[in-house]
Scaffold this active site. Structure first.
Site, mmCIF file in Angstrom:
data_model
loop_
_atom_site.group_PDB
_atom_site.id
_atom_site.type_symbol
_atom_site.label_atom_id
_atom_site.label_comp_id
_atom_site.label_asym_id
_atom_site.label_seq_id
_atom_site.Cartn_x
_atom_site.Cartn_y
_atom_site.Cartn_z
ATOM 1 N N ARG A 23 0.850 -1.187 0.000
ATOM 2 C CA ARG A 23 0.000 0.000 0.000
ATOM 3 C C ARG A 23 0.889 1.242 0.000
ATOM 4 N NH1 ARG A 23 -3.582 -2.797 -1.585
ATOM 5 N NH2 ARG A 23 -5.513 -3.311 -0.485
ATOM 6 N N HIS A 77 -1.280 0.346 -9.542
ATOM 7 C CA HIS A 77 -1.974 -0.610 -8.664
ATOM 8 C C HIS A 77 -2.578 -1.767 -9.481
ATOM 9 C CE1 HIS A 77 -3.973 -0.944 -4.473
ATOM 10 N NE2 HIS A 77 -3.922 -2.134 -5.049
HETATM 11 P P1 NAP Z 1 -1.855 -11.726 4.962
HETATM 12 O O1 NAP Z 1 -2.045 -13.126 4.442
HETATM 13 O O2 NAP Z 1 -2.764 -11.192 5.993
HETATM 14 O O3 NAP Z 1 -0.331 -11.668 5.469
HETATM 15 C C1 NAP Z 1 0.172 -10.576 6.149
HETATM 16 C C2 NAP Z 1 1.614 -10.863 6.554
HETATM 17 O O4 NAP Z 1 2.173 -9.651 7.093
HETATM 18 C C3 NAP Z 1 1.720 -11.930 7.649
HETATM 19 O O5 NAP Z 1 2.868 -12.720 7.453
HETATM 20 C C4 NAP Z 1 1.887 -11.072 8.915
HETATM 21 O O6 NAP Z 1 2.609 -11.702 9.971
HETATM 22 C C5 NAP Z 1 2.701 -9.929 8.374
HETATM 23 N N1 NAP Z 1 2.565 -8.750 9.258
HETATM 24 C C6 NAP Z 1 1.456 -8.065 9.569
HETATM 25 N N2 NAP Z 1 1.735 -7.078 10.449
HETATM 26 C C7 NAP Z 1 3.058 -7.160 10.685
HETATM 27 C C8 NAP Z 1 3.961 -6.443 11.504
HETATM 28 N N3 NAP Z 1 3.527 -5.422 12.281
HETATM 29 N N4 NAP Z 1 5.251 -6.804 11.524
HETATM 30 C C9 NAP Z 1 5.699 -7.847 10.776
HETATM 31 N N5 NAP Z 1 4.900 -8.588 9.962
HETATM 32 C C10 NAP Z 1 3.595 -8.237 9.924
HETATM 33 O O7 NAP Z 1 -1.889 -10.688 3.748
HETATM 34 P P2 NAP Z 1 -1.746 -10.996 2.179
HETATM 35 O O8 NAP Z 1 -2.990 -11.641 1.651
HETATM 36 O O9 NAP Z 1 -0.446 -11.677 1.959
HETATM 37 O O10 NAP Z 1 -1.722 -9.506 1.593
HETATM 38 C C11 NAP Z 1 -0.748 -8.561 1.981
HETATM 39 C C12 NAP Z 1 -1.121 -7.181 1.451
HETATM 40 O O11 NAP Z 1 -0.873 -7.078 0.049
HETATM 41 C C13 NAP Z 1 -2.601 -6.797 1.540
HETATM 42 O O12 NAP Z 1 -2.957 -6.413 2.859
HETATM 43 C C14 NAP Z 1 -2.683 -5.629 0.578
HETATM 44 O O13 NAP Z 1 -2.368 -4.417 1.240
HETATM 45 C C15 NAP Z 1 -1.557 -5.924 -0.426
HETATM 46 N N6 NAP Z 1 -2.092 -6.201 -1.775
HETATM 47 C C16 NAP Z 1 -1.707 -5.415 -2.821
HETATM 48 C C17 NAP Z 1 -2.178 -5.675 -4.099
HETATM 49 C C18 NAP Z 1 -1.739 -4.863 -5.283
HETATM 50 O O14 NAP Z 1 -2.301 -5.009 -6.359
HETATM 51 N N7 NAP Z 1 -0.733 -4.035 -5.170
HETATM 52 C C19 NAP Z 1 -3.063 -6.733 -4.326
HETATM 53 C C20 NAP Z 1 -3.447 -7.514 -3.239
HETATM 54 C C21 NAP Z 1 -2.966 -7.226 -1.953
HETATM 55 P P3 NAP Z 1 2.064 -13.073 10.664
HETATM 56 O O15 NAP Z 1 2.406 -14.152 9.649
HETATM 57 O O16 NAP Z 1 2.844 -13.187 11.890
HETATM 58 O O17 NAP Z 1 0.579 -12.883 10.854
HETATM 59 C C1 GLV Z 2 -5.761 -4.997 -3.967
HETATM 60 O O1 GLV Z 2 -4.992 -4.132 -3.724
HETATM 61 C C2 GLV Z 2 -6.248 -5.926 -2.986
HETATM 62 O O2 GLV Z 2 -6.140 -5.651 -1.777
HETATM 63 O O3 GLV Z 2 -6.783 -6.972 -3.396
#
Ligand code: NAP
Ligand code: GLV
Length: 308
Positions: A223, A271
């Protein structure tokens, strides 16, 4: 089970058809045809106007159509509302592709070569073999792990950082505050895939950059709110970082004339890294509705106290 879809009409109609075929017991409604709002128990949406939430007194679950939930103001939502992020192969596969592309591009100095082409310059830099390039992924959730799996075949030396300790084959895993400094010291190419929370906002700042090897590179696909923009410009100008690939910004879109549009060491995309695919995401929703009926845990339900 009564469910309301809020968002593009075409997606709502498509999902209503698919969900109704798979789960005929679900009464799938598409906003603005809400019917009796008191009947709606589940909402599928990206962002939700306050008035809509206020009009649904018996809402129990909010399914985000994206992986992130930071677009929702959690403090304004009823405290007992369950919130579920989207985990589906469309998002995961496109994100894994994008991260592999971005890391390879930075590994092979693509921003430098694009700037060279624009300037009519014919010059090169030495590139170490991938097995000597150290890549660190912040966030070891669904997307961080998929990104690491896409990077592994290239032979990079991989590390990851998460809040709680994780174990991933072939990845040097670090966790928590104490793990951050050694993780950053490892990261010649740093990929941010953290959720945006109070703890992670502005985590990509000058202190973080100073803890990375001189000339390191950054990929932000999480983000825009993770990054302190002026600190990135400063780090690129003083050589602490050498290049960045950014898929996200704050605000989106960036205003005309923003330095990120023209900086020679920055590649910017609008994005598009991880994209929810309409035809696959509906099956993730169906799977969760089945889980809910069976009283099973939902895939991607967030912990509201943690914010992700
Ligand atoms: P997720 O499965 O919830 O994983 C989050 C990871 O971040 C977990 O490993 C968590 O640790 C870690 N984390 C959270 N807070 C932390 C902290 N304070 N310190 C250290 N590690 C921390 O999320 P995801 O599905 O992988 O998605 C991640 C993010 O990608 C989304 O929230 C979104 O913002 C972004 N995204 C971007 C796009 C784009 O098009 N650019 C698309 C989709 C998503 P734990 O393992 O210990 O819980
Ligand atoms: C896109 O940024 C998503 O969170 O799926």
């Amino acid at each position: 089970m009564k469910l309301l879809h809020h968002g593009p009409e075409a997606r709502g109609k498509h999902w209503r058809d698919v969900v109704s075929r798979a789960l005929p017991q679900v009464d799938f409604r598409c906003w603005p045809d809400v019917g009796n709002p008191a009947e709606i128990e589940h909402l599928v949406a990206w962002t939700v106007p306050d008035e809509l939430i206020a009009s649904l007194p018996n809402l129990r679950t909010l399914f985000s159509v994206g992986a992130g939930v930071d677009q929702l103001d959690l403090d304004r939502l009823p405290p007992d509302l369950r919130i579920v992020r989207m985990i589906e192969p469309g998002i995961t596969d496109t994100m894994a592709d994008y991260v592999a592309m971005a890391v390879l591009a930075l590994h092979r100095d693509l921003p430098f070569h694009i700037a060279g082409q624009r300037a009519g310059r014919w010059s090169w830099r030495d590139v170490p073999p991938a097995r000597e390039r150290r890549v660190g992924v912040m966030g070891l959730g669904a997307l961080g792990r998929a990104a690491l799996a896409a990077l592994a075949p290239h032979g990079f030396e991989l590390a990851g950082w998460s809040r709680s300790p994780r174990t991933i084959d072939g990845v040097d895993c670090f966790a928590g505050d104490t793990g951050l400094a050694p993780f950053l010291a490892h990261s010649e190419i740093l990929v941010c895939l953290l959720p945006l929370t109070d703890d992670t906002r502005h985590i990509l700042n000058r202190v973080t950059f100073a803890a990375m090897p001189q000339g390191a590179r950054l990929v932000n696909v999480a983000r825009g709110g993770h990054l302190v923009q002026d600190d990135l410009l400063e780090a690129l100008d003083n050589g602490q970082l050498s290049a960045a690939i950014l898929d996200v910004a704050d605000p989106e879109p960036l205003p005309a004339g923003h330095p990120f549009f023209t900086h020679p060491a920055i590649l910017l995309t609008p994005h598009v890294a991880g994209i929810t695919r309409t035809d696959s995401a509906v099956h993730a929703l169906i799977d969760n509705l089945r889980r809910m009926s069976a009283g099973l845990p939902l895939a991607g339900e967030i912990d509201r106290r943690r914010g992700y």
